[in-house]
Scaffold this active site. Sequence first.
Site, PDB file in Angstrom:
ATOM      1  N   ILE A 165     -13.321   1.225  -2.222  1.00 33.12           N
ATOM      2  CA  ILE A 165     -14.733   1.624  -2.225  1.00 33.12           C
ATOM      3  C   ILE A 165     -14.977   2.724  -1.200  1.00 33.12           C
ATOM      4  CG2 ILE A 165     -17.104   0.834  -1.917  1.00 33.12           C
ATOM      5  CD1 ILE A 165     -16.071  -2.037  -2.286  1.00 33.12           C
TER       6      ILE A 165
ATOM      7  N   VAL B  52       0.831  -1.204   0.000  1.00 32.21           N
ATOM      8  CA  VAL B  52       0.000   0.000   0.000  1.00 32.21           C
ATOM      9  C   VAL B  52       0.867   1.256   0.000  1.00 32.21           C
ATOM     10  CG1 VAL B  52      -1.847   1.252   1.167  1.00 32.21           C
ATOM     11  CG2 VAL B  52      -1.863  -1.246   1.161  1.00 32.21           C
TER      12      VAL B  52
ATOM     13  N   GLY C 138      -0.932 -14.430  -4.811  1.00 31.47           N
ATOM     14  CA  GLY C 138      -0.754 -13.268  -3.952  1.00 31.47           C
ATOM     15  C   GLY C 138      -2.057 -12.723  -3.388  1.00 31.47           C
TER      16      GLY C 138
ATOM     17  N   LYS D 160     -13.676  -5.232  10.220  1.00 30.61           N
ATOM     18  CA  LYS D 160     -14.273  -4.244   9.323  1.00 30.61           C
ATOM     19  C   LYS D 160     -15.744  -3.987   9.669  1.00 30.61           C
ATOM     20  CE  LYS D 160     -11.040  -5.149   5.543  1.00 30.61           C
ATOM     21  NZ  LYS D 160     -10.789  -6.012   4.356  1.00 30.61           N
TER      22      LYS D 160
ATOM     23  N   GLY E 212     -11.308  -1.449   0.884  1.00 33.95           N
ATOM     24  CA  GLY E 212     -10.244  -1.020  -0.035  1.00 33.95           C
ATOM     25  C   GLY E 212     -10.570   0.322  -0.653  1.00 33.95           C
TER      26      GLY E 212
ATOM     27  N   VAL F 133     -11.638  -0.147   5.357  1.00 30.27           N
ATOM     28  CA  VAL F 133     -12.756  -1.029   5.017  1.00 30.27           C
ATOM     29  C   VAL F 133     -13.080  -0.882   3.530  1.00 30.27           C
ATOM     30  CG1 VAL F 133     -15.152  -1.673   5.474  1.00 30.27           C
ATOM     31  CG2 VAL F 133     -13.752  -0.734   7.321  1.00 30.27           C
TER      32      VAL F 133
ATOM     33  N   LYS G 103      -6.916  -1.607   9.378  1.00 35.16           N
ATOM     34  CA  LYS G 103      -8.182  -1.895  10.091  1.00 35.16           C
ATOM     35  C   LYS G 103      -7.954  -2.427  11.491  1.00 35.16           C
ATOM     36  CE  LYS G 103      -7.247  -5.541   7.361  1.00 35.16           C
ATOM     37  NZ  LYS G 103      -6.688  -5.457   6.012  1.00 35.16           N
TER      38      LYS G 103
END
Lengths: 406, 406
Positions: A131, A12, A182, A200, A129, A127, A100
């Site tokens: 969205i 990330v 992955g 989440k 990703g 939570v 999270k």
Amino acid sequence: MAKIAVLGYGTVGSGVVEVLETNKDSITKRAGREIEVKSVLDLRDFPGDLIQEKIVHDVDVIINDPEIEVVVEVMGGVEPAFTFVKRALEAGKSVCTSNKALVAAHGPELLEMAKKRNLNFMFEASVGGGIPIIRPLNQSLTADEITKITGILNGTTNYILTKMDKEGSTYEETLKEAQELGYAERNPEADVEGFDACRKIAILTSLAYGSTVKFEEIRTEGITKITTKDFKYAEKLGYVVKLLATSCKENDKVYAITAPFMINSTHPLYNVNDVLNGIYIHGNVIGNVMFFGAGAGKLPTASAVVADVVDCVKHKGKNVMTVWSVEKLELGDADDEVRKFFVRVKGNVSDLSAVNAAFGNVQTVTVDGIDGEFGFITEPMSERAFAEAAKKIDMIHRIRIDETTI
Amino acid sequence: MAKIAVLGYGTVGSGVVEVLETNKDSITKRAGREIEVKSVLDLRDFPGDLIQEKIVHDVDVIINDPEIEVVVEVMGGVEPAFTFVKRALEAGKSVCTSNKALVAAHGPELLEMAKKRNLNFMFEASVGGGIPIIRPLNQSLTADEITKITGILNGTTNYILTKMDKEGSTYEETLKEAQELGYAERNPEADVEGFDACRKIAILTSLAYGSTVKFEEIRTEGITKITTKDFKYAEKLGYVVKLLATSCKENDKVYAITAPFMINSTHPLYNVNDVLNGIYIHGNVIGNVMFFGAGAGKLPTASAVVADVVDCVKHKGKNVMTVWSVEKLELGDADDEVRKFFVRVKGNVSDLSAVNAAFGNVQTVTVDGIDGEFGFITEPMSERAFAEAAKKIDMIHRIRIDETTI
């Protein structure tokens, strides 16, 4: 110019750097100022990477740098992330995180620390990703009493369940494949045991009701016991099996559970497959709304983190109010929740005496090639009543049924 | 206590009053202060209604009331709404509106007026009814370059098309039924000719790119020419017909169109039926996201308006930045857009000479019981090339095809 630091140069973290570079112009326009990554904290070095000159190994360099106004925490895990985030806030820096575990464990106290200092603590990426779900819950659905949240919140398990469903492969085979691709970690426990999805739904439920749901108190079951036989029964019945993380408010009590559920084609999440996430929300005035998208992945998650950074930069010196107090939200007794159950039981479908004695009339189902057992669906009953009745039969396995429709 | 005024006590206006009353406690918690409707502007009186004592017939009473800090404009239409909103902003009041005609015509200048005065002009309810879409575009998808927006943005036409599809009824019958149910207005032109959806995609596209799309410049076709025969061909081909309002960015040009499209079951909006709305967005880093929900209706729309009111109350004295300048966004030439077309042509499918001469090889389709004509699907071609080729055949009708997949 707004200078920021990134804690952790993993998937990330490197995604955040990439997104800021790729969309520099539009991000500058939206933030009102150019955003520059000044420092990246990582234990490792990255020789040859453009970021190498920005790598620092000591978090103090970042904490003590007055130029840095936003800190991005994407290390994962509660510690040392928690300590670093607290120190950043104390040093007058806003914080954005995708973590999270940190948010579920310490969200409200970090929000409170940020508020007191006219800073922001944002966690859109924690939570769903990419969205947008945290901000809509916090800022868009504010006119509603939320009565239900049901989500497919973990991409790894959704990928595994989708593969098992469509290809008839076993849990073990599919997990191995997911690990090779992955999509699943070498130690997949947090995903497959439902712990990730549980954290989440704890975060979403806390935001919906404004006080803190302890994730440890949410009944949580993973997908490790789901077999190809379950999918064969499900197919015969017109169902699919999904790991749902769900909460609802009934008679002023909030109930929450994370577990595999059977859902049919009228369910809002029926078509959420592979690594996609989907979140269905029912509010008492808005009715049904749903959000779909990539629930994980480097760039979608980084997109959500960077959107938080933009918001922090836009709101420098202004706290964006988030209603989530440290006060504990006492969950209703999970044993009181009422639903139908799909049950597999040893025996022959021609002899229902034991099943009828325990459950009354049921809808039975058999699958060609699966012998020595049969399946049935109960009438709606409480978890408690189900557990009692199940003792009276030779049960192999049971999967809950969720009948939400849109 | 935050006092507000509502301009227009129609469906949405009375919904706003109802939502504020129904969810008083949770709204107070989220806004940080209790919100009270002090005045309601309407030409009519409502004897017996609780709101009667708050009714005023002169907008000056509201404009000149220093206690009122937020004005809700839910009258619809450009005038006198535009004048009233300007006067409210000049008088130091934030404004929330559900009025897409107003926002599409004057959004950026009203945003600018609000910004200069540290006020807010919010319009979440103007697109997608209750679905959070304006705020996500404005605040959540800020890390992305938006490459495509495709929406089913008009509930009336989606209801009509869904009914025609599922029940085989004619456009005229279905429209009449929709009018009787209150889903379509007596003068349905704004909906069925696509003007409403066109204004909404103009708003979304303007927000996505930060400058102003003139809705008058968007190629717009309604659903009035869609027949039961079209649906029969669509069914045979595995398609449904939907009114899509869509824009995309290709080679630095933005294209937009509102028109009926055929879409198949892999399309993200395939299952958006009845009065539901759905919006699919593709960003260059987030990938695909989708939003679904009630696109219209008294309470869902009021829910979005009240969420804006809450945001205005929370952000008193602070402008929430929205990137939408008055600068005009020059749309790409709609004739350059490339897609497949479904075409119905007079003649017999055994003689393809004219069709092949005009369109090259095509995929043909016939439907039992539909005689004297046949259908075919072209290869991807520009609108311009299509129009030229269509002149060479005896075309009955054509519907564009959208091949977006998720």
